[in-house]
Design a protein around this motif. Structure first.
Motif, PDB file in Angstrom:
ATOM      1  N   ASN A 102      29.684  36.262  29.751  1.00 36.61           N
ATOM      2  CA  ASN A 102      31.132  36.299  29.983  1.00 36.61           C
ATOM      3  C   ASN A 102      31.546  37.009  31.269  1.00 36.61           C
ATOM      4  O   ASN A 102      32.665  37.504  31.376  1.00 36.61           O
ATOM      5  CB  ASN A 102      31.866  36.950  28.789  1.00 36.61           C
ATOM      6  N   LYS A 103      30.653  37.078  32.256  1.00 41.17           N
ATOM      7  CA  LYS A 103      31.056  37.608  33.556  1.00 41.17           C
ATOM      8  C   LYS A 103      31.861  36.545  34.298  1.00 41.17           C
ATOM      9  O   LYS A 103      31.763  35.348  33.994  1.00 41.17           O
ATOM     10  CB  LYS A 103      29.837  38.006  34.374  1.00 41.17           C
ATOM     11  N   ARG A 104      32.638  36.977  35.284  1.00 45.56           N
ATOM     12  CA  ARG A 104      33.434  36.039  36.079  1.00 45.56           C
ATOM     13  C   ARG A 104      33.139  36.297  37.550  1.00 45.56           C
ATOM     14  O   ARG A 104      33.490  37.348  38.083  1.00 45.56           O
ATOM     15  CB  ARG A 104      34.916  36.205  35.763  1.00 45.56           C
ATOM     16  N   ILE A 105      32.471  35.330  38.175  1.00 46.15           N
ATOM     17  CA  ILE A 105      32.046  35.475  39.567  1.00 46.15           C
ATOM     18  C   ILE A 105      33.103  34.870  40.487  1.00 46.15           C
ATOM     19  O   ILE A 105      33.529  33.731  40.300  1.00 46.15           O
ATOM     20  CB  ILE A 105      30.692  34.778  39.807  1.00 46.15           C
ATOM     21  N   THR A 106      33.531  35.640  41.473  1.00 46.23           N
ATOM     22  CA  THR A 106      34.470  35.155  42.477  1.00 46.23           C
ATOM     23  C   THR A 106      33.814  35.262  43.855  1.00 46.23           C
ATOM     24  O   THR A 106      32.688  35.764  43.980  1.00 46.23           O
ATOM     25  CB  THR A 106      35.775  35.973  42.458  1.00 46.23           C
ATOM     26  N   GLU A 107      34.516  34.836  44.890  1.00 45.21           N
ATOM     27  CA  GLU A 107      33.999  34.968  46.246  1.00 45.21           C
ATOM     28  C   GLU A 107      33.967  36.430  46.680  1.00 45.21           C
ATOM     29  O   GLU A 107      33.226  36.803  47.585  1.00 45.21           O
ATOM     30  CB  GLU A 107      34.848  34.153  47.225  1.00 45.21           C
ATOM     31  N   GLU A 108      34.771  37.257  46.030  1.00 48.01           N
ATOM     32  CA  GLU A 108      34.871  38.669  46.420  1.00 48.01           C
ATOM     33  C   GLU A 108      33.914  39.569  45.655  1.00 48.01           C
ATOM     34  O   GLU A 108      33.505  40.623  46.145  1.00 48.01           O
ATOM     35  CB  GLU A 108      36.308  39.174  46.215  1.00 48.01           C
ATOM     36  N   GLY A 109      33.587  39.203  44.412  1.00 45.46           N
ATOM     37  CA  GLY A 109      32.743  40.050  43.587  1.00 45.46           C
ATOM     38  C   GLY A 109      32.647  39.525  42.172  1.00 45.46           C
ATOM     39  O   GLY A 109      32.841  38.321  41.930  1.00 45.46           O
ATOM     40  N   VAL A 110      32.385  40.411  41.217  1.00 47.14           N
ATOM     41  CA  VAL A 110      32.152  40.007  39.831  1.00 47.14           C
ATOM     42  C   VAL A 110      32.973  40.863  38.877  1.00 47.14           C
ATOM     43  O   VAL A 110      33.005  42.093  38.986  1.00 47.14           O
ATOM     44  CB  VAL A 110      30.658  40.125  39.453  1.00 47.14           C
ATOM     45  N   PHE A 111      33.647  40.207  37.919  1.00 53.34           N
ATOM     46  CA  PHE A 111      34.334  40.888  36.825  1.00 53.34           C
ATOM     47  C   PHE A 111      33.430  40.833  35.599  1.00 53.34           C
ATOM     48  O   PHE A 111      32.873  39.783  35.272  1.00 53.34           O
ATOM     49  CB  PHE A 111      35.663  40.198  36.501  1.00 53.34           C
TER      50      PHE A 111
END
Length: 372
Positions: A102-111
């Motif tokens: 359930n992590k959320r990867i973006t261009e800026e980082g990871v939630f």
């Protein structure tokens, strides 16, 4: 940090070197025992030192969650906090974060969610770098995206380009406090992506370079290919670190391809489950065959455990669920790895690493299995 390449084996890519840090020298090739939370299960720093360890690894992700880098910094840094005066390497936490559900990867980082409180946490290259600087490790790792195996080429390509961008952001976030930042070459099992990533990272003239994404289930043959593709594109005058590897056979094959540094939890994790390394392969001391076996774990070993205790005694400790069973087993396993690295360095000095590797594996795996 400084690295000096002392020599190369005349018959393969194996290298002999020395890493110099403010807290001491590291003879390479070297294996780095893992002290995930700033502690190596189940050994004290004094016991780790007695195994011959020259450098250990701790985990940024876990230390960020507990006790927090602020407390460690206030305590005087990780070395003082855990009473270890030799070099420490911290990984960026990338592998742990990207293995979470359930992590959320973006261009800026990871939630991702805190394992205990459930609080949402955001980790990006700048914050991963800041955390490691607060921890005070001698060598710190860039925040990268650890690519799963298997994966589509399109995903691997976009992820690898992201890792390169994130490395540049880590560089920008660095303050001049004597720490060395290593980049991590990604690219999954695609040769051109590995080459591209290595060449782009070379342009940044980093103190050292790591190869990541090779301990995610791809197996020894693919590992050998990936290391063989990547290592030739890394600078000869900088240390090369293969992350999360591994078993003795993995290390030997990778040394032959020019790798200098290794880490893995295997020696201590296996020890806690009664699996011990010997020159004739692994043994499981909970097996009833060892109940009346009065030989040392490995008759050729000179570690504290082998000099003082028998397989029968270790078998008894595991059956009785005594804590010391894990302690004595971990002393042996870590010593086994570091003794192997010492022998590797000696073989490279004498230009006979391939001969040493073949002899070791013939005995360790058995001749028929090694040839298969």
């Amino acid at each position: 940090m400084d690295f000096k390449l002392l020599k190369k084996d005349k018959f393969c890519g194996a290298r002999l070197g020395i890493v110099t840090t403010s807290r001491g020298e590291i003879q390479t090739p070297i294996f780095m025992p893992v002290a995930t939370h700033g502690a190596m299960k189940p050994l004290t720093p004094a016991q780790i030192n007695e195994t011959g360890a020259q450098i250990i690894l701790s985990n940024t992700y876990h230390l960020h969650l507990q006790p927090g880098e602020g407390l460690v910094k206030k305590a005087g840094g990780l070395h003082k906090f855990m009473a270890w005066d030799k070099p420490i390497l911290t990984d960026s936490g990338g592998f742990q974060v990207f293995s979470l559900p359930n992590k959320r990867i973006t261009e800026e980082g990871v939630f991702f969610r805190h394992e205990i409180s459930g609080e949402e946490i955001f980790l990006d290259p700048a914050s991963a770098t800041r955390i490691q600087q607060d921890l005070g490790a001698d060598i710190i790792m860039a925040f990268d995206e650890c690519i799963p195996y298997p994966c589509e080429r399109s995903y691997a390509e976009s992820s690898t380009k992201k890792t390169i961008r994130w490395l540049k952001e880590c560089q920008k976030a660095m303050t001049d406090n004597g720490q060395a930042l290593f980049g991590i070459v990604q690219g999954s099992v695609y040769e051109d992506l590995r080459e591209m990533c290595a060449k782009e990272m070379r342009k940044l003239d980093l103190p050292g370079y790591a190869i990541g994404g090779v301990s995610v289930g791809e197996g020894l043959e693919l590992l050998k290919k990936v290391v063989g593709w990547t290592a030739p594109h890394l600078p000869e005058d900088k240390p090369r670190y293969l992350m999360g590897v591994g078993l003795p056979e993995d290390i030997l094959e990778s040394v032959e391809r020019g790798i200098d540094m290794f880490d893995c939890v295997i020696p201590t994790r296996y020890a806690r489950s009664a699996t011990l390394f010997t020159r004739r392969g692994k043994i499981r001391l909970t097996n009833k065959n060892y109940k009346r076996d009065f030989y040392p774990i490995d008759p050729s070993c000179d570690c504290y455990t082998c000099k003082n205790f028998t397989r029968a005694y270790l078998h008894h400790l595991f059956v009785a669920n005594e804590v010391i069973s894990a302690v004595l087993s971990a002393i042996h396993n870590v010593h086994f790895y570091l003794k192997m690295m010492e022998e590797i360095r000696e073989a490279i000095k004498r230009d006979c690493f391939v001969e040493y590797k073949n002899k070791f594996l013939a005995e360790y795996l058995g001749e028929s299995k090694r040839k298969a």
